[in-house]
Design a protein around this motif. Structure first.
Motif, PDB file in Angstrom:
ATOM      1  N   ILE A  46       0.841  -1.205   0.000  1.00  0.00           N
ATOM      2  CA  ILE A  46       0.000   0.000   0.000  1.00  0.00           C
ATOM      3  C   ILE A  46       0.875   1.254   0.000  1.00  0.00           C
ATOM      4  O   ILE A  46       0.596   2.249  -0.691  1.00  0.00           O
ATOM      5  CB  ILE A  46      -0.937  -0.009   1.219  1.00  0.00           C
ATOM      6  CG1 ILE A  46      -2.124  -0.922   0.954  1.00  0.00           C
ATOM      7  CG2 ILE A  46      -1.426   1.384   1.555  1.00  0.00           C
ATOM      8  CD1 ILE A  46      -3.093  -0.414  -0.074  1.00  0.00           C
TER       9      ILE A  46
ATOM     10  N   TRP B 134       0.970   4.000  -2.789  1.00  0.00           N
ATOM     11  CA  TRP B 134       0.731   5.405  -2.397  1.00  0.00           C
ATOM     12  C   TRP B 134       1.778   6.318  -3.023  1.00  0.00           C
ATOM     13  O   TRP B 134       1.465   7.442  -3.452  1.00  0.00           O
ATOM     14  CB  TRP B 134       0.738   5.514  -0.881  1.00  0.00           C
ATOM     15  CG  TRP B 134       0.453   6.904  -0.370  1.00  0.00           C
ATOM     16  CD1 TRP B 134       1.350   7.907  -0.159  1.00  0.00           C
ATOM     17  CD2 TRP B 134      -0.814   7.433  -0.027  1.00  0.00           C
ATOM     18  NE1 TRP B 134       0.733   9.029   0.313  1.00  0.00           N
ATOM     19  CE2 TRP B 134      -0.614   8.764   0.397  1.00  0.00           C
ATOM     20  CE3 TRP B 134      -2.117   6.923  -0.026  1.00  0.00           C
ATOM     21  CZ2 TRP B 134      -1.653   9.592   0.827  1.00  0.00           C
ATOM     22  CZ3 TRP B 134      -3.146   7.740   0.403  1.00  0.00           C
ATOM     23  CH2 TRP B 134      -2.914   9.063   0.814  1.00  0.00           C
TER      24      TRP B 134
ATOM     25  N   GLN C 282      -1.884   7.844  -5.211  1.00  0.00           N
ATOM     26  CA  GLN C 282      -2.678   7.857  -3.988  1.00  0.00           C
ATOM     27  C   GLN C 282      -4.086   7.329  -4.236  1.00  0.00           C
ATOM     28  O   GLN C 282      -4.705   6.722  -3.364  1.00  0.00           O
ATOM     29  CB  GLN C 282      -2.740   9.277  -3.423  1.00  0.00           C
ATOM     30  CG  GLN C 282      -1.386   9.818  -2.997  1.00  0.00           C
ATOM     31  CD  GLN C 282      -1.470  11.236  -2.454  1.00  0.00           C
ATOM     32  OE1 GLN C 282      -2.554  11.805  -2.367  1.00  0.00           O
ATOM     33  NE2 GLN C 282      -0.315  11.802  -2.082  1.00  0.00           N
ATOM     34  N   LEU C 283      -4.600   7.542  -5.438  1.00  0.00           N
ATOM     35  CA  LEU C 283      -5.937   7.065  -5.769  1.00  0.00           C
ATOM     36  C   LEU C 283      -6.012   5.547  -5.679  1.00  0.00           C
ATOM     37  O   LEU C 283      -6.960   4.986  -5.117  1.00  0.00           O
ATOM     38  CB  LEU C 283      -6.318   7.531  -7.178  1.00  0.00           C
ATOM     39  CG  LEU C 283      -7.671   7.018  -7.703  1.00  0.00           C
ATOM     40  CD1 LEU C 283      -8.801   7.512  -6.817  1.00  0.00           C
ATOM     41  CD2 LEU C 283      -7.871   7.447  -9.149  1.00  0.00           C
TER      42      LEU C 283
ATOM     43  N   ALA D  82      -4.097   3.577  -3.924  1.00  0.00           N
ATOM     44  CA  ALA D  82      -3.963   3.163  -2.526  1.00  0.00           C
ATOM     45  C   ALA D  82      -5.274   3.308  -1.772  1.00  0.00           C
ATOM     46  O   ALA D  82      -5.687   2.408  -1.024  1.00  0.00           O
ATOM     47  CB  ALA D  82      -2.860   3.981  -1.853  1.00  0.00           C
ATOM     48  N   VAL D  83      -5.975   4.434  -1.964  1.00  0.00           N
ATOM     49  CA  VAL D  83      -7.240   4.667  -1.253  1.00  0.00           C
ATOM     50  C   VAL D  83      -8.302   3.661  -1.687  1.00  0.00           C
ATOM     51  O   VAL D  83      -9.026   3.087  -0.867  1.00  0.00           O
ATOM     52  CB  VAL D  83      -7.724   6.114  -1.496  1.00  0.00           C
ATOM     53  CG1 VAL D  83      -9.139   6.298  -0.926  1.00  0.00           C
ATOM     54  CG2 VAL D  83      -6.769   7.103  -0.859  1.00  0.00           C
ATOM     55  N   VAL D  84      -8.395   3.443  -2.998  1.00  0.00           N
ATOM     56  CA  VAL D  84      -9.392   2.493  -3.498  1.00  0.00           C
ATOM     57  C   VAL D  84      -9.107   1.080  -2.987  1.00  0.00           C
ATOM     58  O   VAL D  84     -10.019   0.339  -2.602  1.00  0.00           O
ATOM     59  CB  VAL D  84      -9.418   2.524  -5.041  1.00  0.00           C
ATOM     60  CG1 VAL D  84     -10.303   1.401  -5.568  1.00  0.00           C
ATOM     61  CG2 VAL D  84      -9.931   3.859  -5.532  1.00  0.00           C
TER      62      VAL D  84
ATOM     63  N   LEU E   1      -7.603   0.235  -0.198  1.00  0.00           N
ATOM     64  CA  LEU E   1      -7.955   0.151   1.223  1.00  0.00           C
ATOM     65  C   LEU E   1      -9.455  -0.024   1.403  1.00  0.00           C
ATOM     66  O   LEU E   1      -9.917  -0.847   2.200  1.00  0.00           O
ATOM     67  CB  LEU E   1      -7.471   1.408   1.955  1.00  0.00           C
ATOM     68  CG  LEU E   1      -5.978   1.477   2.272  1.00  0.00           C
ATOM     69  CD1 LEU E   1      -5.627   2.823   2.890  1.00  0.00           C
ATOM     70  CD2 LEU E   1      -5.580   0.350   3.228  1.00  0.00           C
ATOM     71  N   THR E   2     -10.221   0.746   0.659  1.00  0.00           N
ATOM     72  CA  THR E   2     -11.686   0.616   0.738  1.00  0.00           C
ATOM     73  C   THR E   2     -12.127  -0.776   0.286  1.00  0.00           C
ATOM     74  O   THR E   2     -12.978  -1.421   0.907  1.00  0.00           O
ATOM     75  CB  THR E   2     -12.350   1.692  -0.129  1.00  0.00           C
ATOM     76  OG1 THR E   2     -11.869   2.980   0.259  1.00  0.00           O
ATOM     77  CG2 THR E   2     -13.862   1.631   0.007  1.00  0.00           C
ATOM     78  N   TYR E   3     -11.538  -1.191  -0.800  1.00  0.00           N
ATOM     79  CA  TYR E   3     -11.848  -2.499  -1.357  1.00  0.00           C
ATOM     80  C   TYR E   3     -11.515  -3.613  -0.359  1.00  0.00           C
ATOM     81  O   TYR E   3     -12.237  -4.602  -0.227  1.00  0.00           O
ATOM     82  CB  TYR E   3     -11.056  -2.672  -2.649  1.00  0.00           C
ATOM     83  CG  TYR E   3     -11.483  -3.834  -3.506  1.00  0.00           C
ATOM     84  CD1 TYR E   3     -12.770  -3.898  -4.027  1.00  0.00           C
ATOM     85  CD2 TYR E   3     -10.592  -4.849  -3.811  1.00  0.00           C
ATOM     86  CE1 TYR E   3     -13.156  -4.944  -4.837  1.00  0.00           C
ATOM     87  CE2 TYR E   3     -10.975  -5.910  -4.621  1.00  0.00           C
ATOM     88  CZ  TYR E   3     -12.263  -5.954  -5.130  1.00  0.00           C
ATOM     89  OH  TYR E   3     -12.646  -6.997  -5.930  1.00  0.00           O
TER      90      TYR E   3
END
Length: 669
Positions: free
Chosen positions: A185, A189, A193-194, A196-198, A200-202
């Motif tokens: 991650i 990142w 960054q997009l 990485a964020v997706v 994490l949510t996933y």
């Protein structure tokens, strides 16, 4: 208010389930990793275990670090090939990449080896600990009275090893995959960054779905363990009772029972397959979306020259490794469900073993005193659940070298007295004086045949005793088993003895152990029931020659010839102790009395004026009365009558007649 309670209920249940799971884990793992009991584990062993665990953690950290380093090397290698096109840098970078891959290979191999080594050491210790509990304080015997605990043999043989292996596998994989996911991650990142964020949510959404699937699989796995245990037991039951089934020709019924249990196992397996199918589809789809997503985001960035090609490859590798790490972690959570089931059953088993060996509070027990003789002093024996009195206020003493025969109706507790002598049953009151159990040999009706050689059979339970082949042959000759050696290759042959020896031969083999061990006291529970009178007499004569003190339970009249005393147990928990000769006289008198009574009744078929009291009075004048019959003529309890009888005191009946106890005939007159 009601709706709030229903919403909070699942949370409360989940919390209770987790707390129970954690308690089970602590009960199993605590004594190994954090020993607090003195002498439970040597300090050097604890240090060795923790050292291996620390080394395993370091290997996992190194493995994750080298794997992350490889993504950067891969990125740089791609740029060298495509952009710089420098052969020297290519060779150098490729060499470094090759060395790092070799490091990963060795780190994976050593980390898995160390994980299995720790699990094996833990398994050895845990198995010895549970086995020690099982075979100490006769827990293996007492546990049979705990009906809600099934298949202790399977819990010992099949459910301990998976606990240690699954625990180490899950813990090591959890640490490794969490570190990998965190590392990748961070790498993603740094690139986007997009992404990485997706991811994490996933990950959070995927974990919630995985937890739901895992919970259902956990329930199915728990049922699978129980159903497998029942199925295995049904097969073992057939093997242990093969001859009885063959006599009854019960093959069809046994087949129906086995098939019914196997059918339940198949239904559970079908449910498991269906849930695992959904789990596999979820895992594959979960990984596929993660692998496609970086290209959807990074492809346009590369086309617009915002990132280089190496970063695309690095991001793709990182996302793929992240997906693999997540998939393995989900699989381990599924495995942890099986671990939870094993841990629950083993903790239940361990707690049950401790419970059955603890003395119940606020209940009376028979006190045992070890001396060099055998005596019951005002002993009232009850069943282990205290629901039934077996014998009341028993007082007797067996002198050295004498023989006591216990008789009575079937089911009146004759064998229970032997259990009390052995300390298996102690519910009741009074005091039992007996020699140390090392000096007592028990011979049950169905002899215990061990898994071992003929030499070990004869020397059991003291298999360390040294005897020559000639001495053992002499023992076999004495019990009329001299032909046994012609059926096997020698004393050190190990065969399934229960299958090749008849019950009579097994009983003679048990007597051979008596001649080998020379115990001071011998307890025989119908130990000659399968023998003919000639073999029985031969064995009892040898028993008398050993000058041992012995107690027998039996029904044959032939046993009277080898004993001096008879203890008769009655249906109402009463008893009487008489010499063999007096007991025989009583039987003769009772038989004659029965014949006379039958003749009298035949002569007076319609005489309804003669009541029970008059019949008993007439009987008392001729042949005497038993203690129980005296209660119908007096106002005293049977216990009081027995007490007065033993003291020779007279007693007055309801008609004012004074009666006394004739000690010669052991009857009231």
């Amino acid at each position: 208010m009601q709706s709030k309670v229903s919403r909070d209920q699942p949370i409360t249940n989940a919390r209770l389930t987790f707390n129970q799971f954690w308690e089970n884990v602590r009960a199993i793992a605590g004594p190994y990793w954090y020993p607090t009991e003195p002498g439970s584990r040597a300090f050097s062993e604890v240090i060795r275990t923790w050292s291996m665990l620390v080394l395993l953690v370091l290997l996992i950290i190194a493995l994750v670090g080298v794997t992350a380093f490889n993504t950067f090397i891969s990125n740089y290698l791609v740029n060298v090939i495509i952009e710089e096109k420098d052969a020297t840098k290519f060779i150098q970078t490729l060499s470094i990449y090759g060395v790092s891959l070799i490091c990963v290979t060795f780190l994976v191999g050593f980390s898995k080896f160390l994980r299995k080594r720790i699990a094996l050491d833990w398994y050895e210790w845990l198995n010895n600990r549970i086995l020690s509990k099982y075979l100490s304080n006769r827990a293996y015997y007492r546990i049979n009275f705990k009906s809600d605990l099934d298949n202790p043999d399977q819990r010992l043989s099949q459910e301990i090893e998976p606990i240690t292996s699954n625990a180490l596998s899950f813990s090591a994989t959890l640490l490794e995959k969490v570190l990998e996911m965190t590392t990748f991650i961070i790498i993603l990142w740094s690139i986007s960054q997009l992404i990485a964020v997706v991811l994490l949510t996933y990950t959070i959404v995927g974990n919630l779905i995985a937890i739901y699937i895992t919970q259902e699989l956990n329930k199915i796995n728990q049922e699978e363990l129980e159903l497998k245990a029942e199925y295995n037991y049904s097969l073992t039951h057939v093997r242990n009772h093969a001859e009885s089934i063959a006599f009854f020709q019960g093959e069809n019924q046994e087949l129906n029972i086995i098939q019914r249990r196997f059918s339940n196992l198949l239904k559970n397996a079908e449910r498991k397959i269906n849930w695992e199918r959904g789990k596999e589809i979820f895992n594959r789809g979960y990984q596929a979306l993660i692998q496609i997503f970086p290209f959807l985001v990074l492809g346009p960035l590369y086309i617009n020259d915002e990132i280089d090609f190496g970063q695309v490859g690095q991001a793709s590798i990182a996302a793929g490794l992240f997906a693999n790490a997540m998939a393995e972690l989900i699989n381990e959570f599924g495995t942890s469900g099986r671990f939870s089931s094993y841990a629950e059953r083993l903790a239940e088993f361990s707690n049950a073993l401790e419970a059955v060996t603890k003395q119940p509070e606020n209940v009376s027990t028979i006190r045992i005193l070890e001396e060099n003789h055998l005596a019951f002093e005002n002993v009232t024996l009850q069943t282990p659940n205290y629901e039934q009195v077996i014998v009341e206020d028993l007082s007797l003493s067996v002198q050295p070298g004498e023989g006591l025969l216990i008789v009575g109706p079937s089911g009146r507790g004759k064998s229970s007295l032997l259990r009390a002598i052995a300390g298996l049953w102690n519910a009741g009151t009074g005091r039992l004086v007996r020699p140390p159990l090392e000096e007592v040999l028990f011979l049950p009706q169905r002899p215990y045949i061990i898994l071992g050689t003929l030499r070990e059979q004869l020397l059991y339970p003291s298999t360390s005793r040294q005897m020559t082949d000639a001495e053992l042959k002499e023992v076999l000759q004495q019990v009329n088993l001299q032909n046994l050696l012609s059926r096997v290759d020698g004393f050190d042959t190990e065969v399934p003895w229960e299958n090749i020896l008849s019950i009579g031969e097994q009983q003679r083999l048990a007597f051979a152990r008596l001649l080998v061990t020379h115990p001071s006291f011998t307890i025989l529970d119908e130990a000659t029931s399968a023998l003919d009178l000639q073999n029985e007499g031969r064995l009892y004569q040898q028993l008398q020659d050993t000058k041992t003190t012995f107690i027998s339970v039996g029904h044959r009249e032939s046993l009277f010839d080898y004993h001096q005393w008879v203890l008769e147990l009655a249906q109402d928990s009463s008893w009487q102790l008489v010499t063999v000769q007096d007991y025989r006289n009583q039987k003769i008198i009772t038989h004659n009395s029965t014949e006379n009574t039958r003749i009298t009744i035949d002569r007076l078929p319609n005489n309804e004026s003669q009541d029970q009291s008059e019949i008993l009075t007439q009987k008392a004048k001729s042949v005497g009365l038993s203690h129980k019959e005296m209660t119908e003529l007096t106002f005293y309890s049977i216990k009081t009558i027995r007490s007065k009888a033993s003291k020779g005191e007279s007693i007055t009946d309801r008609d004012g007649l004074t009666r006394h106890y004739d000690k010669d005939l052991k009857v009231w007159k």
